[in-house]
Design an enzyme around this catalytic site. Structure first.
Site, PDB file in Angstrom:
ATOM      1  N   HIS A  13       0.728  -1.143  -0.068  1.00 48.19           N
ATOM      2  CA  HIS A  13      -0.115   0.037   0.130  1.00 48.19           C
ATOM      3  C   HIS A  13       0.951   1.352   0.125  1.00 48.19           C
ATOM      4  O   HIS A  13       1.423   1.434   1.002  1.00 48.19           O
ATOM      5  CB  HIS A  13      -0.905   0.208   1.212  1.00 48.19           C
ATOM      6  N   HIS A  55      -1.066  10.738  -2.548  1.00 49.95           N
ATOM      7  CA  HIS A  55      -2.390  10.435  -2.112  1.00 49.95           C
ATOM      8  C   HIS A  55      -3.322  11.744  -1.751  1.00 49.95           C
ATOM      9  O   HIS A  55      -4.408  11.845  -2.092  1.00 49.95           O
ATOM     10  CB  HIS A  55      -2.273   9.666  -0.920  1.00 49.95           C
TER      11      HIS A  55
HETATM   12  O1  G3P Z   1      -6.432   0.311  -1.365  1.00 49.49           O
HETATM   13  C1  G3P Z   1      -7.211   1.254  -1.019  1.00 49.49           C
HETATM   14  C2  G3P Z   1      -7.041   2.253  -0.389  1.00 49.49           C
HETATM   15  O2  G3P Z   1      -5.634   2.761  -0.516  1.00 49.49           O
HETATM   16  C3  G3P Z   1      -8.034   3.148  -0.039  1.00 49.49           C
HETATM   17  O3  G3P Z   1      -7.699   4.282   0.902  1.00 49.49           O
HETATM   18  O4  G3P Z   1      -7.026   6.403   1.659  1.00 49.49           O
HETATM   19  O5  G3P Z   1      -5.473   4.811   1.310  1.00 49.49           O
HETATM   20  O6  G3P Z   1      -6.248   5.724  -0.585  1.00 49.49           O
HETATM   21  P1  G3P Z   1      -6.676   5.438   1.062  1.00 49.49           P
HETATM   22 CA    CA Z   2      -5.181   4.288  -2.315  1.00 47.44          CA
END
Ligand code: G3P
Ligand code: CA
Length: 268
Positions: A13, A55
């Site tokens: 992630h 992000h």
């Molecule tokens: O993988 C999905 C997740 O990343 C969604 O939330 O806020 O981390 O982009 P966020």
């Molecule tokens: Ca994400």
């Protein structure tokens, strides 16, 4: 519920983002070195039309700058350090490596995909388009053009595309599906009450991506999603208890800030 626990794909992630500044090339290289099978990244458009892996809408948290990604040109973003916030004392540490914009600067989607394309094993990329509705489809169009450049829209040899596109926006995914029907899409889900409506409007092959909290609050949700024929990919799975729960539920991919730890738990 499946009788045999699943062995989910491990997707990093924002890179190996627990230990490294998210979305930097360093975070992704560390994830690859740890053995991550997939990389997750968020993408936004700059004012001059480049896709960058960031992000937040604004630059304050990760680049210590006032301003928005969408009103900055790529050249301006390239001057910023996107890693210092994670380790603000590095400049005082004689042992710390020199700052290097290649590894701690803004990362373009193109550079991330080139890194994956050059890697010596198959790695999948889960691209999340952020606030795509604001640009009336431009983000999906640009993502699609880029996937064309890599030959990943209609992969030859019959194999599936190594890239999938994720979004909380159903409209964005419909657009993506029209542009690139062979690129898998993932409908992200942050509220259980959206599921009954979404299940009626999404394509049969769509993957569903609930947050781990939803699966805890709604113990039957994953079963319902899988029962409708959709694969389930879960974010953000960082503890052993969360991982084991996902395995019991037959989850196909887990998205984690801790790829090395999760790979180790799975014995991969
Ligand atoms: O993988 C999905 C997740 O990343 C969604 O939330 O806020 O981390 O982009 P966020
Ligand atoms: Ca994400």
């Amino acid at each position: 519920m499946p009788s045999v626990p699943s062995v989910p794909q491990v997707v990093a992630h924002r890179g190996a983002s627990e230990e490294n500044a998210e979305h930097t090339l360093l975070a992704y290289v560390k994830a690859l070195d740890a053995g991550a099978e997939g990389l997750e990244c968020d993408v936004r458009l700059t004012a001059d039309g480049h896709l960058v892996c960031v992000h937040d809408r604004d630059l304050r948290r990760t680049a210590a700058k006032r301003g928005l990604v969408s009103t900055s040109n790529l050249e301006e973003l390239e001057e910023l350090d996107f890693a210092a916030w994670k380790n603000p004392w590095a400049d005082l540490d004689d042992e710390a490596p020199e700052r290097d914009r290649t590894y701690d600067g803004v990362l373009t989607l193109r550079k991330l995909l080139e890194t994956v394309a050059d890697y010596d094993r198959r790695v999948e990329v889960a691209i999340e388009t952020k606030h795509p509705t604001r640009y009336g489809g431009l983000v999906e169009k640009r993502v699609c053009e880029m996937l064309h450049d890599f030959g990943w829209v209609e992969p030859t040899g019959g194999g599936p595309s190594p890239v999938r596109v994720m979004s909380f926006s159903h409209t964005a995914l419909q657009r993506m599906e029209r542009l690139a029907p062979k690129v898998p899409v993932v409908q992200l889900l942050d509220k259980a009450q959206y599921w009954p409506l979404l299940r009626r409007v999404m394509g049969p092959d769509w993957i569903v991506g609930p947050g781990i909290e939803l699966l805890t609050e709604h113990p039957r949700l994953a079963e319902r999603i899988a029962g409708s024929g959709h694969d389930v990919h879960v974010w953000t799975v960082n503890t052993e208890a969360e991982l084991r729960r996902c395995q019991e539920l037959g989850v196909r991919a887990v998205i984690t800030d801790r790829p090395a730890y999760v790979l180790g738990l799975l014995g991969k």
